[in-house]
Design an enzyme around this catalytic site. Structure first.
Site: not given
Length: 306
Positions: A250-251
């Site tokens: 997600g990052d």
């Protein structure tokens, strides 16, 4: 300049075992040590993509020294605030037949040190991008992200928030440039079960109505959905590969979105590079390399849903 904030960074000690036996001695098959924390991950992927950033946050003790030394070796700029107590946490991630995680607490952050972070953020201007990512340590006010955004709300700074539940919902009144919940977090925020893409669009639009300028929803194997400031609804697929590590995916998507947007200010490119970066990390044992991201990006297709 892009600034990322990691309030509670970590050293991630990742071990692979054939089989985890409780109450017995276990021998690792493989082991890795990485600097961890959502904001740090965003900075590392931005570096892979060729964009400079500065990592902000708090570090302490021998583990804090290690994180700073690793980022320095990678030529990644940081401006961490050093704490006198405790040590930066160590998270143990055991990969066996099932994944098990043991996450440390991290050191106490006093008001004096917190004010030092505020002072750094106060110096940002309209040319800067600020990424607020991850949870807030229990020792800090849960309104911290709100407080930061309130301080800079008149500076026209693009703020990106990757957080969950109230942390995310409570900043929407300050109109963040981008928020990035995943589909599970979207369900938790509205206490619903998402049954279709139409449901994701509906609740993504609710977040937009509440103040978010752009809403990016990651959906795992189902790709990602972006509802833009100008009401475009875009969907991406995922690349081909075997999921090896969900940590940091997600990052990486957030970093890819930023890089893609800065390239030509086109949301299609932002979503494409975001989806590629997230997939590439999911298909890697560590954060993805730029070369691998390029390979995956060639497989990403963007569909307009409206």
């Amino acid at each position: 300049m892009i600034y990322t904030v990691t309030l509670n960074p970590s050293i991630d000690y990742v071990v692979k075992l054939d089989d985890l036996k409780k109450g017995d001695i276990n021998r690792t098959v493989e082991e890795y040590v990485y600097p961890g924390g959502k904001g740090i991950n965003v900075s590392l992927i931005l570096k892979e993509l060729g964009y400079e950033s500065c990592a902000l946050g708090f570090v302490s003790g021998f583990t804090g020294v290690y994180i700073q030394s690793i980022l320095s070796e990678k030529n990644l700029k940081s401006d961490f605030i050093n704490l006198e107590n405790g040590f930066t946490r160590i998270n143990v991630k055991v990969k066996s037949k099932e994944e098990t995680e043991i996450n440390g607490q991290g050191p106490h952050i006093c008001e004096e040190k917190l004010n030092m972070l505020y002072e750094k953020i106060d110096k940002l201007n309209s040319d800067d991008i600020l990424v607020l990512a991850g949870s807030i340590p229990s020792t800090l006010d849960e309104r911290l992200y709100e407080n930061i955004m309130a301080r800079i709300q008149n500076k026209n700074i693009k703020v990106i928030v990757d957080a969950t539940k109230k942390l995310l919902l409570n900043v929407l009144k300050y109109k963040p440039f981008l928020i990035k919940p995943n589909n599970n977090e979207l369900e938790e925020m509205f206490n619903v079960k998402l049954e279709s893409i139409d449901d994701v669009v509906f609740y993504g639009n609710k977040l937009k109505e509440m103040g978010a300028q752009n809403v990016l929803v990651s959906m795992g194997k189902d790709g990602a959905l972006l509802i833009t400031k100008d009401n475009q609804i875009l969907r991406s697929n995922v690349g081909r590969g075997i999921v090896k590590n969900s940590v940091g995916a997600g990052d990486s998507m957030v970093a890819g979105f930023i890089g893609g947007y800065l390239k030509n200010h086109k949301y299609e490119e932002a979503l494409s590079l975001g989806a590629a970066s997230g997939s590439a990390t999911a298909f890697s044992y560590d954060l993805a390399t730029n070369d691998f991201i390029k390979i995956i990006k060639s497989e990403i297709k963007i569909e307009t849903l409206n």
